[in-house]
Design a protein around this motif. Structure first.
Motif, short mmCIF file in Angstrom:
data_model
loop_
_atom_site.label_atom_id
_atom_site.label_comp_id
_atom_site.label_asym_id
_atom_site.label_seq_id
_atom_site.Cartn_x
_atom_site.Cartn_y
_atom_site.Cartn_z
N ARG A 25 0.86 -1.19 0.00
CA ARG A 25 0.00 0.00 0.00
C ARG A 25 0.88 1.23 0.00
O ARG A 25 1.92 1.28 0.66
CB ARG A 25 -0.87 0.02 1.26
N GLN A 26 0.46 2.22 -0.77
CA GLN A 26 1.12 3.52 -0.75
C GLN A 26 0.09 4.55 -0.30
O GLN A 26 -0.96 4.69 -0.93
CB GLN A 26 1.67 3.89 -2.11
N GLY A 27 0.40 5.25 0.76
CA GLY A 27 -0.51 6.25 1.30
C GLY A 27 -0.43 7.57 0.55
O GLY A 27 0.41 7.77 -0.33
N LEU A 34 4.32 -2.69 3.44
CA LEU A 34 4.00 -4.08 3.16
C LEU A 34 2.80 -4.46 3.99
O LEU A 34 2.81 -4.29 5.22
CB LEU A 34 5.19 -4.98 3.50
N ILE A 35 1.76 -4.96 3.36
CA ILE A 35 0.57 -5.39 4.08
C ILE A 35 0.67 -6.86 4.44
O ILE A 35 0.44 -7.25 5.58
CB ILE A 35 -0.71 -5.14 3.24
N GLU A 36 1.05 -7.68 3.46
CA GLU A 36 1.15 -9.12 3.71
C GLU A 36 2.05 -9.76 2.67
O GLU A 36 2.06 -9.34 1.51
CB GLU A 36 -0.25 -9.75 3.67
N ALA A 37 2.79 -10.77 3.07
CA ALA A 37 3.70 -11.48 2.17
C ALA A 37 3.44 -12.99 2.28
O ALA A 37 2.70 -13.45 3.15
CB ALA A 37 5.14 -11.17 2.53
N GLY A 38 4.07 -13.74 1.38
CA GLY A 38 3.95 -15.19 1.40
C GLY A 38 2.63 -15.69 0.84
O GLY A 38 2.11 -16.72 1.26
N LEU A 39 2.09 -14.95 -0.12
CA LEU A 39 0.80 -15.28 -0.70
C LEU A 39 0.95 -15.89 -2.09
O LEU A 39 1.95 -15.65 -2.76
CB LEU A 39 -0.06 -14.02 -0.81
N VAL A 43 -4.37 -15.14 -4.44
CA VAL A 43 -4.77 -14.54 -3.17
C VAL A 43 -4.31 -13.08 -3.09
O VAL A 43 -5.06 -12.21 -2.67
CB VAL A 43 -4.23 -15.36 -1.98
N ALA A 44 -3.09 -12.81 -3.51
CA ALA A 44 -2.57 -11.44 -3.47
C ALA A 44 -3.42 -10.51 -4.32
O ALA A 44 -3.80 -9.42 -3.88
CB ALA A 44 -1.12 -11.41 -3.93
N LYS A 45 -3.75 -10.93 -5.52
CA LYS A 45 -4.55 -10.08 -6.41
C LYS A 45 -5.97 -9.92 -5.88
O LYS A 45 -6.58 -8.86 -6.04
CB LYS A 45 -4.53 -10.64 -7.82
N ARG A 46 -6.50 -10.95 -5.24
CA ARG A 46 -7.84 -10.86 -4.64
C ARG A 46 -7.83 -9.85 -3.49
O ARG A 46 -8.76 -9.05 -3.35
CB ARG A 46 -8.28 -12.23 -4.14
N LYS A 47 -6.78 -9.86 -2.69
CA LYS A 47 -6.68 -8.90 -1.57
C LYS A 47 -6.57 -7.47 -2.09
O LYS A 47 -7.17 -6.56 -1.54
CB LYS A 47 -5.50 -9.25 -0.67
N VAL A 48 -5.80 -7.27 -3.16
CA VAL A 48 -5.70 -5.93 -3.75
C VAL A 48 -7.08 -5.46 -4.21
O VAL A 48 -7.49 -4.33 -3.93
CB VAL A 48 -4.69 -5.93 -4.93
N ALA A 49 -7.80 -6.32 -4.90
CA ALA A 49 -9.15 -5.96 -5.37
C ALA A 49 -10.07 -5.64 -4.21
O ALA A 49 -10.88 -4.70 -4.28
CB ALA A 49 -9.72 -7.10 -6.21
N GLU A 50 -9.94 -6.40 -3.12
CA GLU A 50 -10.74 -6.16 -1.93
C GLU A 50 -10.47 -4.77 -1.34
O GLU A 50 -11.39 -4.02 -1.04
CB GLU A 50 -10.36 -7.22 -0.88
N PHE A 51 -9.18 -4.44 -1.18
CA PHE A 51 -8.82 -3.13 -0.64
C PHE A 51 -9.30 -2.00 -1.57
O PHE A 51 -9.82 -0.99 -1.10
CB PHE A 51 -7.31 -3.01 -0.44
N GLU A 52 -9.13 -2.18 -2.86
CA GLU A 52 -9.54 -1.15 -3.82
C GLU A 52 -11.05 -0.95 -3.82
O GLU A 52 -11.53 0.16 -4.08
CB GLU A 52 -9.06 -1.51 -5.22
N TYR A 60 -2.92 0.39 -3.96
CA TYR A 60 -2.61 -0.99 -3.57
C TYR A 60 -2.10 -1.75 -4.78
O TYR A 60 -2.57 -1.53 -5.90
CB TYR A 60 -3.87 -1.69 -3.04
N TRP A 61 -1.15 -2.66 -4.56
CA TRP A 61 -0.66 -3.50 -5.65
C TRP A 61 -0.06 -4.78 -5.09
O TRP A 61 0.29 -4.87 -3.93
CB TRP A 61 0.35 -2.75 -6.52
N ALA A 62 0.04 -5.77 -5.99
CA ALA A 62 0.65 -7.05 -5.66
C ALA A 62 1.95 -7.17 -6.45
O ALA A 62 2.02 -6.72 -7.60
CB ALA A 62 -0.28 -8.21 -6.02
N THR A 63 2.96 -7.75 -5.82
CA THR A 63 4.23 -7.92 -6.49
C THR A 63 4.79 -9.29 -6.16
O THR A 63 4.55 -9.83 -5.08
CB THR A 63 5.21 -6.80 -6.11
N GLN A 64 5.54 -9.83 -7.10
CA GLN A 64 6.15 -11.15 -6.92
C GLN A 64 7.60 -11.00 -6.51
O GLN A 64 8.35 -10.25 -7.12
CB GLN A 64 6.05 -11.95 -8.22
N SER A 65 7.98 -11.71 -5.47
CA SER A 65 9.38 -11.73 -5.02
C SER A 65 10.12 -12.82 -5.76
O SER A 65 9.54 -13.82 -6.14
CB SER A 65 9.46 -12.00 -3.52
N ARG A 66 11.41 -12.63 -5.91
CA ARG A 66 12.22 -13.67 -6.58
C ARG A 66 13.10 -14.33 -5.57
O ARG A 66 13.47 -13.88 -4.60
CB ARG A 66 13.04 -13.04 -7.68
#
Length: 66
Positions: A25-27, A34-39, A43-52, A60-66
């Motif tokens: 999230r960016q205010g 960071l809101i939540e990791a390990g998703l 699930v991450a994209k669903r949570k973003v849609a929920e917040f929006e 709000y956005w979802a990102t993939q870690s490498r």
């Protein structure tokens, strides 16, 4: 005998765990949190849609870690 035709080329993305997505999230002040990791991606994209859907002004956005 080693038959090269039986080996697949595996990319780093395929080796990465499936649950390596994070929700951010960016205010209004520009700070990022960071809101939540390990998703999983789903699930991450669903949570973003929920917040929006709540109509907040934050980004709000979802990102993939490498």
């Amino acid at each position: 005998m080693n038959d090269d035709t039986t080996h697949k080329n595996i990319t780093d993305d395929q080796l990465a765990p499936a649950e390596n997505w994070s929700v951010w999230r960016q205010g209004d002040d520009g700070n990022r949190f960071l809101i939540e990791a390990g998703l999983s991606e789903e699930v991450a994209k669903r949570k973003v849609a929920e917040f929006e859907s709540h109509g907040h002004k934050q980004l709000y956005w979802a990102t993939q870690s490498r």
